[in-house]
Write a protein that holds these residues in place. Structure first.
Motif, short mmCIF file in Angstrom:
data_model
loop_
_atom_site.label_atom_id
_atom_site.label_comp_id
_atom_site.label_asym_id
_atom_site.label_seq_id
_atom_site.Cartn_x
_atom_site.Cartn_y
_atom_site.Cartn_z
N UNK A 193 -4.88 0.93 27.73
CA UNK A 193 -5.45 -0.04 28.68
C UNK A 193 -4.62 -1.31 28.79
N UNK A 194 -3.90 -1.68 27.71
CA UNK A 194 -3.12 -2.94 27.73
C UNK A 194 -2.17 -3.05 28.93
N UNK A 195 -1.41 -2.00 29.28
CA UNK A 195 -0.50 -2.14 30.44
C UNK A 195 -1.22 -2.43 31.76
N UNK A 201 -3.15 -4.24 41.06
CA UNK A 201 -4.53 -4.25 41.58
C UNK A 201 -5.40 -5.22 40.78
N UNK A 202 -6.03 -6.18 41.48
CA UNK A 202 -6.91 -7.13 40.80
C UNK A 202 -8.09 -6.40 40.14
N UNK A 203 -8.65 -5.42 40.82
CA UNK A 203 -9.80 -4.69 40.27
C UNK A 203 -9.45 -4.01 38.96
N UNK A 204 -8.25 -3.42 38.90
CA UNK A 204 -7.81 -2.76 37.67
C UNK A 204 -7.63 -3.78 36.56
N UNK A 205 -6.96 -4.90 36.86
CA UNK A 205 -6.75 -5.96 35.85
C UNK A 205 -8.08 -6.47 35.31
N UNK A 206 -9.03 -6.65 36.22
CA UNK A 206 -10.32 -7.21 35.83
C UNK A 206 -11.11 -6.25 34.94
N UNK A 207 -11.12 -4.98 35.29
CA UNK A 207 -11.86 -4.00 34.48
C UNK A 207 -11.19 -3.80 33.11
N UNK A 208 -9.86 -3.84 33.08
CA UNK A 208 -9.15 -3.73 31.81
C UNK A 208 -9.49 -4.91 30.91
N UNK A 209 -9.57 -6.09 31.51
CA UNK A 209 -9.92 -7.31 30.76
C UNK A 209 -11.34 -7.20 30.18
N UNK A 210 -12.27 -6.69 31.00
CA UNK A 210 -13.65 -6.51 30.52
C UNK A 210 -13.70 -5.51 29.37
N UNK A 211 -12.84 -4.48 29.44
CA UNK A 211 -12.77 -3.50 28.34
C UNK A 211 -12.42 -4.19 27.04
N UNK A 212 -11.41 -5.06 27.09
CA UNK A 212 -10.97 -5.72 25.86
C UNK A 212 -12.05 -6.67 25.32
N UNK A 213 -12.83 -7.28 26.21
CA UNK A 213 -13.87 -8.20 25.72
C UNK A 213 -14.96 -7.44 24.95
N UNK A 214 -15.33 -6.24 25.43
CA UNK A 214 -16.36 -5.48 24.71
C UNK A 214 -15.80 -4.78 23.47
N UNK A 215 -14.51 -4.45 23.50
CA UNK A 215 -13.89 -3.82 22.34
C UNK A 215 -13.71 -4.81 21.19
#
Length: 585
Positions: A193-195, A201-215
């Motif tokens: 997910x880091x890359x 895509x803003x949507x991809x960046x945003x969802x990846x960021x949310x993943x890291x917050x919950x992880x």
């Protein structure tokens, strides 16, 4: 006559709608595959934005047939894809729609569909899965039932921006427990997910960021790994810092700040690191300003409270950053003006959720004033918050009374006399004693806690001694829980530590008998608190101690203390021995 016609008219319209819906479902069973495909396409067009039509089709049994067609290898790829699209549209209806879809086993069917090699079909299945999983009524555990699902989803991340967006959104919503964090971590979530954080895509960046917050939340293993991750040659923490810049969308700033907050609290980043002190903390303070939406202010305040809770230096910095304390005072007055919000729907939403703002402010006040007396005096006394909190204790809502008195209790803890005097003056003794008879146990407990903190450090009882003694007597005589009575006896012990107050207790034989009763109680907590009262009354170094010791000996207290020196509880035994030493000194 009009009234007589109304019911049949309504029935005929309903029948017409149901008949139309039935027509769509019947076409799914046509023997000609081309007619079936056209029927699914027509159904897709019919349900867009039409919740009633969606509900009708579900009731008439469209879902099992669509799932059957989706799973048949004999169905054309185009038909299977259109079925997935229609199911995704049905999932965008009400929560009842989602429940019906889940009950029809839509999740395993769609997960099976991901084994297909066709990208368009995979994306349609993922889009539907995303819609189902982000609903609060879907059990997230369904994602983890089959151990092959998570690694397969990881393998699909590289296929397209759409697969990246949908899969990371599913992970972000379905990572709810430490076990979920571990499963995702063990299957390479961080590396995969880091890359995506630098995706176009803003949507991809945003969802990846949310993943890291919950992880990263309360997870040292994940957080320690994240600090060593490089994204395109840049440290991950610096990627998060860039995402907090003021020109980035608020959602991105806030989520990046949460990632760094969680990494800091997990011990992966020092609290004095520049990315925390100069970037994360100021970003979260900005989120608390009245220009932000209600949800952003709540999330900003709660995250900021969590960040600085254990660290005095961060509390000091926050207390002088951008008028934070006065901003928090606005949380209790929100929305202060109807004209400030022109969107009626937004106003209605905010009025219903205003309590969340107050709750977030309470958390932040408690965090700000928890460790440092200077902060407590400067966020609190200068901002007029005490008056505001005192007014909340008069609310009809028990929750608001509890939170108001709780915040006052925290402020009074180890505070200097100036803060305590301000609290007593703002609250008023009449309201204080009214709270001591509050029917809500939580309010009573917090009021006792406040009173205990106010009376610590050798209280002067000359003003309200008799009233306090009366309140203590009523509580000890009443049908209250062990916790309430223990807190009350602790207050009595604090009273017994003050010079003028000792006489109030010693001249009240009824109160002394109550203390004696609780020293012999079956509950150790009550015995300990009562013994503490006696210990303070007989302390040798204070005026009149000999007379008090003599009177208490005559009343049989020495015999009880002697028995308690043999108690099985080590704390009670130790306290009794220390009290006995006062007689032997």
């Amino acid at each position: 006559m009009a009234c007589l016609l109304e019911a049949p008219l309504r029935i005929s319209v309903l029948s017409e709608v149901t008949a139309t819906s039935r027509h769509y479902v019947d076409r799914l069973f046509d023997p000609d595959p081309q007619n079936v495909l056209q029927g699914v396409i027509d159904m897709k067009n019919a349900v867009i934005g039409n919740n009633r039509q969606k509900a009708n089709l579900i009731v008439l049994g469209a879902v099992p047939r669509l799932l059957y067609l989706l799973q048949q290898s004999s169905s054309s790829l185009e038909l299977r894809t259109e079925c997935a699209v229609v199911l995704g549209s049905l999932a965008m209806g009400t929560e009842n729609n989602i429940k019906s879809l889940v009950d029809c086993h839509i999740i395993p069917a769609l997960l099976q569909g991901l084994l297909c090699s066709d990208l368009i079909f995979i994306e349609a299945c993922l889009r539907c899965l995303r819609t189902v999983f982000i609903s609060p009524v879907t059990p997230v555990q369904l994602l983890y039932t089959d151990p092959t699902v998570i690694p397969h989803l990881m393998s699909l991340l590289s296929l397209s921006q759409h697969t990246q967006e949908y899969i990371t959104q599913i992970f972000a919503h379905c990572c709810k427990t430490p076990e979920h964090q571990t499963v995702l971590f063990n299957h390479g979530a961080i590396q995969n997910i880091a890359p995506l954080l630098i995706s176009p895509s803003y949507k991809v960046r945003m969802q990846a960021l949310k993943c890291f917050s919950v992880l990263a939340y309360e997870n040292a293993q994940v957080s320690m790994t994240l600090v060593n991750v490089l994204v395109d040659g840049e440290q991950l923490s610096q990627v998060f810092v860039r995402m907090m810049q003021r020109d980035k969308p608020i959602e991105m700033q806030l989520t990046a700040a949460k990632c760094l907050t969680y990494m800091c609290r997990a011990g992966a980043i020092r609290t004095d690191d520049n990315c925390i002190v100069l970037k994360t903390l100021p970003c979260l303070v900005r989120m608390c300003s009245k220009e932000r939406l209600l949800e952003e202010r709540v999330e900003g305040a709660e995250t900021l409270a969590y960040l600085m809770e254990p660290d005095i230096e961060l509390q000091r910095i926050a207390s002088v950053t951008d008028h934070l304390v006065s901003m928090l005072a606005d949380y209790f007055k929100y929305p202060s003006s109807v004209s400030a919000i022109t969107d009626i729907k937004r106003l209605d939403h905010d009025l219903k959720h205003a309590h969340e703002l107050r709750q977030a402010a309470f958390k932040l006040y408690a965090s700000l004033g928890s460790n440092d007396e200077d902060i407590r005096k400067k966020p609190i006394l200068e901002s007029g918050v005490i008056e505001l909190l005192c007014s909340l204790t008069q609310s009809d809502s028990p929750a608001l009374r509890v939170n108001g008195i709780w915040a006052l209790m925290n402020m009074a803890f180890q505070a200097d006399q100036k803060v305590k005097v301000e609290i007593v003056q703002a609250l008023g003794t009449e309201q204080l004693f009214r709270l001591l008879s509050d029917p809500d146990t939580n309010v009573l407990m917090k009021t006792l806690g406040l009173l205990r903190n106010l009376l610590s450090t050798r209280p002067d009882m000359s003003s309200h001694g008799k009233q306090i003694m009366q309140a203590v007597t009523l509580i000890l005589e009443g049908e209250h829980s062990i916790e309430v009575k223990e807190q009350t006896l602790c207050i009595l012990a604090n009273i017994a530590d003050g010079n003028t107050a000792k006489e109030l207790i010693m001249t009240n034989d009824d109160m002394l008998q109550k203390i004696k009763y609780y020293m012999g109680h079956s509950n150790v907590k009550l015995q300990l608190a009562a013994t503490f009262c006696i210990s303070n009354l007989i302390w040798n170094e204070e005026d009149g101690s000999q007379e008090r010791q003599d009177k208490l000996r005559e009343m049989g207290f020495v015999d009880i203390l002697h028995k308690l020196t043999q108690a099985s509880d080590p704390n009670l035994c130790d306290r009794a021995k220390k009290a006995m030493q006062q007689y032997l000194a």
